[in-house]
Design a protein around this motif. Structure first.
Motif, short mmCIF file in Angstrom:
data_model
loop_
_atom_site.label_atom_id
_atom_site.label_comp_id
_atom_site.label_asym_id
_atom_site.label_seq_id
_atom_site.Cartn_x
_atom_site.Cartn_y
_atom_site.Cartn_z
N LEU A 458 46.64 -39.22 -9.26
CA LEU A 458 45.43 -38.41 -9.29
C LEU A 458 45.68 -37.09 -10.00
O LEU A 458 44.77 -36.51 -10.57
N PHE A 460 45.56 -34.23 -9.56
CA PHE A 460 44.77 -33.06 -9.17
C PHE A 460 44.99 -31.88 -10.10
O PHE A 460 45.38 -32.04 -11.26
N LEU A 464 46.96 -26.86 -6.89
CA LEU A 464 46.38 -27.14 -5.58
C LEU A 464 47.42 -27.11 -4.46
O LEU A 464 47.23 -26.41 -3.46
N ALA A 467 48.45 -23.62 -3.77
CA ALA A 467 47.39 -22.87 -3.09
C ALA A 467 47.43 -23.15 -1.60
O ALA A 467 47.29 -22.24 -0.78
N HIS B 370 40.73 -44.56 -2.30
CA HIS B 370 41.26 -44.11 -3.59
C HIS B 370 40.16 -43.60 -4.49
O HIS B 370 40.31 -42.60 -5.18
N LEU B 373 39.22 -40.20 -3.32
CA LEU B 373 40.23 -39.23 -3.75
C LEU B 373 40.05 -38.88 -5.23
O LEU B 373 40.14 -37.71 -5.62
N GLN B 374 39.81 -39.91 -6.03
CA GLN B 374 39.64 -39.66 -7.46
C GLN B 374 38.41 -38.81 -7.74
O GLN B 374 38.43 -37.94 -8.61
N LEU B 376 37.16 -36.60 -5.70
CA LEU B 376 37.52 -35.24 -5.31
C LEU B 376 38.31 -34.59 -6.43
O LEU B 376 38.07 -33.44 -6.83
N ASN B 377 39.24 -35.36 -6.96
CA ASN B 377 40.07 -34.90 -8.08
C ASN B 377 39.22 -34.44 -9.25
O ASN B 377 39.36 -33.33 -9.76
N ILE B 380 37.22 -31.32 -8.58
CA ILE B 380 38.04 -30.10 -8.63
C ILE B 380 38.36 -29.74 -10.07
O ILE B 380 38.31 -28.57 -10.47
N LYS B 381 38.63 -30.78 -10.89
CA LYS B 381 38.94 -30.50 -12.28
C LYS B 381 37.75 -29.94 -13.04
O LYS B 381 37.90 -29.17 -13.98
N ALA B 467 41.30 -24.58 -1.45
CA ALA B 467 42.40 -25.35 -2.01
C ALA B 467 43.30 -25.87 -0.91
O ALA B 467 43.75 -27.02 -0.92
N ALA B 470 41.54 -28.78 0.79
CA ALA B 470 41.59 -30.01 0.00
C ALA B 470 42.99 -30.59 0.01
O ALA B 470 43.19 -31.80 0.16
N SER B 471 43.97 -29.70 -0.12
CA SER B 471 45.34 -30.17 -0.17
C SER B 471 45.74 -30.83 1.15
O SER B 471 46.45 -31.84 1.16
N LEU B 472 45.27 -30.26 2.25
CA LEU B 472 45.57 -30.86 3.54
C LEU B 472 44.93 -32.23 3.68
O LEU B 472 45.51 -33.15 4.26
N VAL B 474 44.41 -34.29 1.25
CA VAL B 474 45.22 -35.22 0.46
C VAL B 474 46.52 -35.54 1.20
O VAL B 474 46.94 -36.69 1.30
N VAL B 477 46.03 -38.13 3.71
CA VAL B 477 46.01 -39.50 3.19
C VAL B 477 47.44 -40.00 3.05
O VAL B 477 47.76 -41.14 3.40
#
Lengths: 506, 506
Positions: A458, A460, A464, A467, B370, B373-374, B376-377, B380-381, B467, B470-472, B474, B477
């Motif tokens: 992914l 990201f 991230l 952060a 998945h 997740l993508q 979300l990715n 964010i991008k 951030a 979101a990182s948490l 991920v 997962v």
């Protein structure tokens, strides 16, 4: 026959080998258990002392039975003193007191109730009396057992209720056939009192171990562990060499970071037990006769646990599969390490203040910490493009040159790699469904790789994970507040001595 | 005298009032305790059943003493059967078996050893015999107590060692004065066996409670709680209305998010105990006679705890003092909620597979997850400027208009506000040092405000907290993988039935 003799001899030889092997194994086993027993004693010599105390107490109490003049005084009931010592003498003074008093009060209550019931049943006929005893045994058994489910009773008086039930049944049932049960019970009470007295003497006056001390020290130890853990964690995050991130579960138990916070995480039941026993112990650390606030230690423990969860999450950042490149992390290295260092320093000061039973310095939340936070803040602000996806990259090359350099090889293939990864996932899945009957071990090996692909593909935004790391650090400072508050509350409640400048800060 | 009478009357009146008040209080107290006792039974009716079972078992065992024909068979020693029932009959079958067998084996070992010692001391004179008994009591007391510190013994055989020590002392000391102690011990052993037998009958055959069942259900319950917790947490994070973030400690205990993961966090000791007792229970869920993998439940529990720590950190994001503005969060709302939803779904499927004792579906880690997740990715991008400090703001107004709008009021005063905050910190600190003797309660009120100022004044980058969130997610997962692995391992080890398409996914 000769063959027979030979086979007999070889059989004997085999037996010899078996016996020698068994002897060897036995010797090895006894040596290893001896060594582990020695280790147990070296770890905490109080264990040896306690075991010795139990041995001596048992010998002393059996003198009641063995020595003629003493035996004449107490008689056959001396055996109850022995039973009491075995059951009541515990490792710490609080536990012994708790059990001893529970036993005493339980026995007394049971005795009174049993005599009340005997008094009521005395005048009636044998059959009615048996029925009455049977019913009361059933009813009291039901009530006492049900009572044990009440959390408050369970925590403080469980043993007392068991002893109550035991004694009640003993007296009530015995009274059916024995007429002098009153005297019997009185004599037993005497010997139980002798046993309890000996236990209290042994555990309160001779090399006592205090649950309260243990709770106090374990609290200090936990805070210090957290401090070590956080510092190690942040240092490892910014380490230069690229260690293999996939640390095995087994290894992680030896990890200094894990070791630091482990004691905190599962401390709830130990804290509760120690606090319960400690609350039975007499005060020793003050001239005033107030209730020492053991519950406050439990509350502090809860706050430390919550602080510990943040430490676990921070540790999780190290082991996570998506990582910010080291060159990017290096940009934030100094302020992060300083923040962590300051947090550790504050924790160390809190630990030292508790250890020395003094209030913590009023400026324990030092300016250094705020300064470090602000530096972190300004460094983050000075790197505004970190969240940039790699497809937007070309326009921003001002200050992250080395990072870009690092990323360059990757950024070109990100989009295609996502594609191939997804197709590979689907491919593997279909394969897996087909191979369902195949060796399960293989599946286990396959799975982590698969998911690692799926998540890391992914990509990201590179920043991230960092952060998250920074945010957890800041969160940690916020939770540190709560820890400080509870420590101050503890200092107030336990009348710790005021902070004086001479104490210095650890 | 008249005055005296009046004062007497008024005194009597006062007493009456006191008594009535006391009666009222007593009634209230008994009503409330009755209600809480009822609640205890409603929560888990097995408690009522167990209490009844204890009552009935005690009555049955006292028949040994109360009924003439039975009493003739066992005699005075019947009382030992009563003692055994009180001490051995526990809530679950495993605990009863564990205690019963420990008691039996402990008694047997102690008996054998005691007879060995008596045999050795038999031929000697009285004084030497007394000394010999005293020394052996001391030595065995020391060894047995020391043995209890070995963790393996402590966990599995603690009760057995206590009973061993108790019986050994009882027999050895008694044997000094009684000559027929061998017969006495044998009769006692019989009655203890009767007591143990009755306990086993009661706990294994009549409405049994199984520790293994409890462990199984608590594992399912914990996984479901985590699923609920994560979903609630993410939903609350993206809620529209701006609730007061500073949730009080008391309230947080009623929080559904907290309730969801609470059972997981402190589950270690409960899991261990249940698994130990469960390992004593006979197999019931399989035709084969293999060891049911209760340790695997403990391992799964450990992984769930680690998963739970991430849930705590996620919850921490909600309660943190620095927050990403809601308008910014709203941009990521859908993918985050979908990721959390998928994680919850996977957890629910795992829970349902364990509940029904079947393997989990091989594609439990669904493509949906998945895909989420993508998404979300990519979201964010597509928001590359989130890390932008507010001082760099003016040049970027493309897609975050509403956020800028939100922030506008703030961004103008950030720099001066930092300044004033620092000066206010210093100001307050100097005030605090001066007011050291002032009321501590006031200080407590002051402190959190101070730190709130100090941390929030840093303002970081607005996106930093998001951030982390979101990182948490991920990270969660990634840890979900480990949970799935352990559940699959459990399915294999416990021979759960294969997954069939009909089972469907929860």
């Amino acid at each position: 026959m000769a063959r027979n003799q030979i086979s007999c001899k070889s059989k004997g030889h085999k037996h010899m080998i078996l016996i020698v092997g068994f002897m060897k194994k036995f010797t090895m086993l006894s040596i290893s258990s001896w060594q582990s027993a020695l280790k147990l004693g070296r770890e905490d010599p109080r264990r040896l002392v306690h075991a010795l105390k139990v041995g001596v107490a048992l010998t002393l109490v059996s003198f009641l039975y063995l020595l003629e003049p003493l035996f004449k005084g107490v008689g056959d009931n001396a055996i109850w003193a022995v039973i009491t010592v075995v059951v009541v003498l515990e490792f710490t003074a609080g536990a012994t007191l708790c059990k001893g008093l529970n036993r005493g009060v339980g026995t007394l209550c049971a005795g009174s109730l049993a005599f009340l019931i005997e008094f009521m049943a005395e005048k009636t006929g044998t059959i009615f009396r048996a029925a009455f005893i049977g019913i009361s045994v059933c009813l009291i058994g039901f009530l006492a057992t049900y009572l044990r489910f009440i959390p408050y009773i369970k925590k403080n008086y469980d043993y007392g209720v068991v002893i109550f039930l035991l004694t009640f049944n003993l007296i009530t049932v015995s009274s059916f056939r024995k007429r002098n049960v009153l005297y019997l019970a009185r004599d037993r009470l005497y010997t139980i009192a002798i046993g309890c007295g000996l236990c209290l003497l042994m555990s309160l006056l001779i090399l006592p171990n205090w649950s309260g001390e243990d709770l106090h020290h374990s609290t200090v130890y936990k805070i210090e562990g957290l401090a070590r853990s956080i510092e190690a964690c942040v240092n490892e995050y910014f380490q230069d060499e690229d260690k293999d991130n996939k640390i095995m579960e087994e290894n992680s138990f030896k990890d200094p970071i894990f070791k630091g916070y482990r004691a905190v995480l599962d401390s709830k039941s130990i804290d509760e037990t120690l606090a319960t026993f400690a609350s039975w112990e007499p005060r020793r650390h003050s001239r005033h006769c107030y209730r020492y606030p053991w519950r406050q230690y439990v509350k502090l423990g809860a706050v430390l646990r919550h602080f510990g969860y943040t430490a676990v999450a921070l540790h999780g950042c190290l082991e996570s599969e998506i990582q910010t490149p080291r060159s990017v992390r290096a940009l934030f290295r100094d302020p992060c390490i300083r923040v962590a260092g300051e947090v550790s320093k504050v924790l160390a000061e809190l630990a030292s203040s508790i250890r020395n039973r003094r209030r913590c310095s009023s400026d324990v939340l030092s300016e250094h910490l705020h300064k470090a936070l602000q530096d972190l803040n300004s460094v983050i602000k000075s790197q505004p493009r970190l969240f940039l996806g790699s497809n937007n990259a070309p326009s921003n090359t001002n200050m992250l040159v080395d990072w870009r350099h690092d990323k360059h090889a990757l950024s070109e293939v990100v989009l295609p790699s996502v594609k191939t990864d997804i197709s590979s996932i689907l491919e593997r899945r279909s394969k897996r469904v087909a191979d369902k009957s195949a060796e399960s071990a293989e599946r286990k090996v396959l799975r982590p790789t698969l998911s690692k692909l799926a998540i890391t593909s992914l990509e990201f935004s590179d920043a991230l994970p960092f952060a998250a790391f920074a945010s957890l650090l800041v969160e940690m400072v916020a939770r540190l507040e709560l820890v400080i508050e509870e420590v101050e509350e503890l200092g107030r409640a336990a009348n710790f001595k005021e902070f004086s400048g001479q104490d210095g800060i650890a």
